[in-house]
Design an enzyme around this catalytic site. Structure first.
Site, short mmCIF file in Angstrom:
data_model
loop_
_atom_site.label_atom_id
_atom_site.label_comp_id
_atom_site.label_asym_id
_atom_site.label_seq_id
_atom_site.Cartn_x
_atom_site.Cartn_y
_atom_site.Cartn_z
N TYR A 141 0.82 -1.16 0.07
CA TYR A 141 -0.11 -0.15 -0.23
C TYR A 141 1.07 1.44 0.19
O TYR A 141 0.41 2.26 -0.39
CB TYR A 141 -0.87 0.14 1.21
CG TYR A 141 -2.21 -0.48 0.99
CD1 TYR A 141 -2.36 -1.85 0.57
CD2 TYR A 141 -3.48 0.19 1.46
CE1 TYR A 141 -3.57 -2.46 0.33
CE2 TYR A 141 -4.65 -0.47 1.09
CZ TYR A 141 -4.62 -1.80 0.83
OH TYR A 141 -6.03 -2.25 0.76
N LYS A 192 2.96 -15.26 1.93
CA LYS A 192 3.01 -15.80 0.38
C LYS A 192 4.45 -16.04 0.46
O LYS A 192 5.21 -15.82 -0.46
CB LYS A 192 2.46 -14.90 -0.50
CG LYS A 192 2.46 -15.70 -1.80
CD LYS A 192 1.27 -16.60 -2.15
CE LYS A 192 1.47 -17.52 -3.52
NZ LYS A 192 0.54 -18.60 -3.26
N ASP A 224 -3.21 -17.68 -0.17
CA ASP A 224 -4.18 -18.63 -0.79
C ASP A 224 -4.85 -19.51 -0.17
O ASP A 224 -6.12 -19.79 0.02
CB ASP A 224 -3.65 -19.14 -2.08
CG ASP A 224 -2.54 -20.05 -1.94
OD1 ASP A 224 -2.01 -19.86 -0.79
OD2 ASP A 224 -1.85 -20.59 -2.89
N ASP A 248 -6.58 -6.59 4.06
CA ASP A 248 -7.74 -5.93 3.52
C ASP A 248 -8.47 -7.02 2.76
O ASP A 248 -9.71 -7.00 3.18
CB ASP A 248 -7.29 -5.16 2.39
CG ASP A 248 -8.08 -4.49 1.65
OD1 ASP A 248 -9.03 -3.91 2.18
OD2 ASP A 248 -8.32 -4.27 0.22
N ASP A 252 -12.45 -8.76 4.50
CA ASP A 252 -13.62 -8.91 3.90
C ASP A 252 -14.20 -10.13 3.88
O ASP A 252 -15.49 -10.20 4.18
CB ASP A 252 -13.37 -8.27 2.31
CG ASP A 252 -13.60 -6.73 2.41
OD1 ASP A 252 -13.43 -5.84 3.30
OD2 ASP A 252 -14.33 -6.21 1.20
C1 IPM Z 1 -10.33 -0.89 4.08
C2 IPM Z 1 -10.62 -0.22 3.00
C3 IPM Z 1 -9.67 0.63 2.45
C4 IPM Z 1 -8.22 -0.31 2.39
C5 IPM Z 1 -9.70 1.56 1.17
C6 IPM Z 1 -11.02 2.13 1.26
C7 IPM Z 1 -8.54 2.46 0.97
O1 IPM Z 1 -10.79 -1.26 1.89
O2 IPM Z 1 -10.32 -0.05 5.13
O3 IPM Z 1 -10.46 -2.24 4.29
O4 IPM Z 1 -7.69 -1.04 1.43
O5 IPM Z 1 -7.55 -0.46 3.32
MG MG Z 2 -11.04 -3.13 2.67
#
Ligand code: IPM
Ligand code: MG
Length: 359
Positions: A141, A192, A224, A248, A252
């Site tokens: 990042y 990885k 993975d 990240d 999710d």
């Molecule tokens: C998160 C979001 C952010 C990230 C984006 C909005 C920049 O997806 O906080 O997980 O990738 O960190």
């Molecule tokens: Mg995110």
């Protein structure tokens, strides 16, 4: 001493969900007699529209002066075409980086009332309680060099750099091991290392730091496989520690195990536990302004704020209990509807939490 809280509502559903969290702040303020002061600032597209920058100097100053920050979400189609350095997401990355909020805690817990709302079988997720510890200010990042360049043959090339220094890995490792000591004493480090040198070093440093925590068991998993295991048998995990990009993505996935990404709070801490607290979902432009967003992740982020920045687990637990109570009472925003309950709006959900807290 007055606890100074900076509120950054941001874009999309940000203002709607943060408004509900502010109501919760006001209730706990009087219920627990807290000495708290809130101020508002700008971030993301909203900040760009007003000042020309997604993270203006004034916001940085406010953030530095605050003891904790509550953030909604940033981004939206309106700002997608902007110069890369001016996008709302850059504002979020800038605040994380400027304040050195390197430790991102993303707990994924299934409220038993929502077992029917997840897309997985109930037995796979019931009792789920994972803590993802994501490194937040390094890795691909932020690695340099980065950009889009034109090669001699005229073709364009995008490039980023995946880089971690030993000290960056070490400090996030300590956070993970210490989190595990308060839980089931297991850390799974996700990398990885079969392909990427940056994560070969990551793995080595994890092993080194592990020696300081003989009571915690360390295991390693390739990313993975980890993504597969998270949906196959998620309860095998206690603490998962990983780099910025993998964290990240995996967070999710972990969110969906809990019924909805609208349920997951997060804390982003610096070395002194000063923190920024935000739901892990984004600005959801598709539902912005409709009053249907789930405010619970933001409300639960307030709970994390009291736990981590203000050392008030009693306040945190009261908020978490109130959320459990409203779920018991059958209140559901659209995202956690599943097959049960009454569908309520963002404001009604906030009101229900306030009522449960005020009891
Ligand atoms: C998160 C979001 C952010 C990230 C984006 C909005 C920049 O997806 O906080 O997980 O990738 O960190
Ligand atoms: Mg995110």
């Amino acid at each position: 001493m007055t606890d100074k809280i900076l509120i950054l509502k941001g874009d999309g559903i940000g203002p709607e969900i943060v408004n509900e969290a502010i109501k919760v702040l006001e209730v706990v303020k009087s219920k627990f007699n807290l000495d708290m002061q809130t101020t508002e600032g700008l971030i993301g597209g909203a900040a760009y529209d007003e000042t020309g920058s997604p993270f203006p100097d004034e916001s940085l100053k406010q953030a530095q002066e605050a003891d904790a920050i509550l953030l909604g979400a940033v981004g939206g189609p309106k700002w997608e075409k902007l110069d890369r350095a001016l996008t709302p997401e850059r504002g979020l990355l800038a605040i994380r980086s400027n304040l050195e909020l390197f430790a991102n805690l993303r707990p994924a817990m299934l409220y038993p009332q929502l077992a029917g709302a997840t897309s997985l079988k109930e037995e796979i997720v019931s009792g789920l309680d994972i803590m993802i510890v994501r490194e937040l200010t390094g890795g691909i990042y932020f690695g340099q060099p980065r950009g889009i360049r034109t090669l001699e043959n005229g073709e364009r090339e995008g490039f980023n750099t995946y880089v971690y220094s030993e000290s960056e890995v070490r400090r996030i490792a300590h956070v993970a091991f210490q989190a595990a000591q308060k839980r089931d004493k297991r850390v799974c480090s996700v990398d990885k290392a079969n392909v990427l040198e940056a994560t070969v070093l990551w793995r080595e440093v994890m092993e080194e730091v592990a020696k300081e925590y003989p009571d915690v068991e360390l295991s390693h998993m390739y990313v993975d496989n980890a993504s597969m295991q998270l949906v196959r048998a998620p309860k095998q995990f206690d603490v998962v520690v990983t780099g910025n990009m993998f964290g990240d993505i995996l967070s999710d996935t972990a969110a969906m195990l809990t019924g909805s990404i609208g349920m997951l709070p997060s804390a982003s801490l610096d070395k002194n536990n000063k923190g920024m607290y935000e739901p892990i979902h984004g600005s959801a432009p598709d539902i912005a302004g409709k009053g249907i967003a789930n405010p619970l992740a933001t409300i639960l982020s307030v709970a994390m704020m009291y736990r981590y920045s203000f050392n008030r687990s009693d306040v945190a637990e009261a908020i978490e209990k109130a959320v459990g109570d409203v779920l018991d009472q059958g209140y559901r925003t659209a995202d956690i509807k599943g097959d049960a309950g009454k569908t309520v709006s963002t404001v009604e959900m906030g009101d229900a939490v306030v009522a449960a807290l005020s009891k």
